[in-house]
Design a protein around this motif. Sequence first.
Motif, short mmCIF file in Angstrom:
data_model
loop_
_atom_site.label_atom_id
_atom_site.label_comp_id
_atom_site.label_asym_id
_atom_site.label_seq_id
_atom_site.Cartn_x
_atom_site.Cartn_y
_atom_site.Cartn_z
N GLN A 58 0.80 -1.21 0.00
CA GLN A 58 0.00 0.00 0.00
C GLN A 58 0.84 1.27 0.00
O GLN A 58 0.30 2.38 0.00
N GLY A 59 2.18 1.14 0.05
CA GLY A 59 3.05 2.31 0.06
C GLY A 59 2.88 3.09 1.36
O GLY A 59 2.69 2.51 2.42
N GLN A 60 2.93 4.40 1.28
CA GLN A 60 2.77 5.24 2.46
C GLN A 60 1.29 5.43 2.76
O GLN A 60 0.72 6.50 2.60
N ASN A 61 0.68 4.36 3.20
CA ASN A 61 -0.75 4.38 3.50
C ASN A 61 -1.03 3.65 4.80
O ASN A 61 -0.28 2.75 5.20
N ILE A 62 -2.09 4.04 5.44
CA ILE A 62 -2.64 3.28 6.56
C ILE A 62 -3.91 2.61 6.05
O ILE A 62 -4.79 3.28 5.52
N LYS A 63 -3.99 1.32 6.20
CA LYS A 63 -5.15 0.56 5.75
C LYS A 63 -5.95 0.10 6.96
O LYS A 63 -5.39 -0.41 7.93
N THR A 64 -7.24 0.30 6.93
CA THR A 64 -8.12 -0.23 7.97
C THR A 64 -9.15 -1.12 7.31
O THR A 64 -9.57 -0.89 6.18
N ALA A 65 -9.56 -2.17 8.01
CA ALA A 65 -10.59 -3.06 7.49
C ALA A 65 -11.40 -3.61 8.67
O ALA A 65 -10.84 -3.91 9.73
N ALA A 66 -12.69 -3.75 8.46
CA ALA A 66 -13.58 -4.28 9.50
C ALA A 66 -14.46 -5.36 8.89
O ALA A 66 -15.00 -5.19 7.79
N VAL A 67 -14.59 -6.48 9.59
CA VAL A 67 -15.47 -7.56 9.14
C VAL A 67 -16.87 -7.25 9.67
O VAL A 67 -17.13 -7.34 10.87
N VAL A 68 -17.74 -6.87 8.79
CA VAL A 68 -19.11 -6.49 9.16
C VAL A 68 -19.98 -7.73 9.31
O VAL A 68 -20.88 -7.78 10.16
N LYS A 69 -19.70 -8.75 8.51
CA LYS A 69 -20.49 -9.98 8.54
C LYS A 69 -19.59 -11.15 8.16
O LYS A 69 -18.73 -11.01 7.28
N LYS A 101 -13.39 -12.44 12.80
CA LYS A 101 -14.81 -12.72 12.87
C LYS A 101 -15.61 -11.43 12.83
O LYS A 101 -15.04 -10.33 12.88
N THR A 102 -16.92 -11.55 12.76
CA THR A 102 -17.79 -10.38 12.69
C THR A 102 -17.48 -9.40 13.83
O THR A 102 -17.40 -9.78 14.99
N GLY A 103 -17.28 -8.14 13.45
CA GLY A 103 -17.00 -7.10 14.43
C GLY A 103 -15.52 -6.82 14.65
O GLY A 103 -15.16 -5.80 15.25
N ASP A 104 -14.64 -7.71 14.16
CA ASP A 104 -13.21 -7.49 14.32
C ASP A 104 -12.73 -6.42 13.33
O ASP A 104 -13.27 -6.27 12.23
N CYS A 105 -11.71 -5.70 13.75
CA CYS A 105 -11.15 -4.62 12.93
C CYS A 105 -9.63 -4.77 12.90
O CYS A 105 -9.02 -5.19 13.89
N VAL A 106 -9.01 -4.42 11.78
CA VAL A 106 -7.55 -4.48 11.68
C VAL A 106 -7.02 -3.16 11.13
O VAL A 106 -7.69 -2.47 10.36
N LEU A 107 -5.80 -2.84 11.55
CA LEU A 107 -5.06 -1.71 11.01
C LEU A 107 -3.76 -2.23 10.42
O LEU A 107 -3.10 -3.09 11.01
N LEU A 108 -3.39 -1.71 9.27
CA LEU A 108 -2.11 -2.03 8.65
C LEU A 108 -1.34 -0.71 8.45
O LEU A 108 -1.35 -0.13 7.37
N PRO A 109 -0.66 -0.25 9.50
CA PRO A 109 -0.02 1.06 9.43
C PRO A 109 1.18 1.14 8.50
O PRO A 109 1.55 2.22 8.06
#
Length: 312
Positions: A34-45, A62-70
């Motif tokens: 992703q280069g100089q980016n912060i990526k966030t992702a959340a599992v909604v379902k 699982k549902t509700g979990d969130c991750v950051l890729l700084p």
Amino acid sequence: MDPLSDILSLIRPDNYLSAGFDIAAPWAIQFPDQGQNIKTAAVVKGECWLAVDSVADPVHLKTGDCVLLPHGKAFLMGSSLDAPAMEAGKTFKPTGFGQIRTLNGGGDCLVASSRFGLKGPQADLLLKMLPPLVVIRDRTESTELRYCIERTMAEMRKNDPGSKLILQHLAHMMLIQALRMYLNEDAKGVGWFFALADPQISTAISAIHAAPARNWTVERLAQTAAMSRSAFAARFKDKVGQSPMTYLTHWRMLLAGEKLLNSREPISQISLSLGYESESAFSTAFKRVMGCAPRGYSKAVDCIPRSSPVPS
């Protein structure tokens, strides 16, 4: 502001991109660096696996979990890590900002993600302070983060006027809430970020950020933290990874770099505003920390810091 807000403000996230995908198993998607980016992702379902380059173990989300890729590392998401992987660039190319893409008919897993494009010489240095992967598990007390995720999905589905701006703010809120939760619950390590979980050291760091120009000494900072000088110095070094005075100097240089890039203040005024009585002393410190003279820094050319101004 508090130290975390200070540093996120210096990073200056921009070029926000928010999107989502609804997918049915079996599936796997390979996302590039992703280069100089912060990526966030959340599992909604649903649920899925995540494997990040340079991170030893994949994680099950699982549902509700969130991750950051700084660090912007390449990563793979999928119902199985062994499933044939689609390339994200080809898979999501037609998807516009704030849209949800349906793949394989959808229905098994719904993921919302945001990406912050970063700019400026400070970005790479500051991102290194954060771990390469932050996983925030869904908990009953994670109300604020869940609110951001739910609002993000609602805005993506409606796509009403103003949705793009709302999604940008929600993405930033998700980033801050996730970092807060990680700091309060799981953060272990050495560096300014982890040190914020220590009440006394955090008090000293906050004092430095609140008044960077003050004539700080180890003794004065120890008094701020309500500790003896020797105990404070040892604990600060243990938690932050460098001495209090080194941290102070490096933080001043990051602030100086921001002013050199985004203001018209003369170097003499910048040096005074950061506690240096002479421009010469300031320039010497700046070159030692940032790798080039202040006058060359604004051009952002051949300016390579000797070491990370604020260590990870």
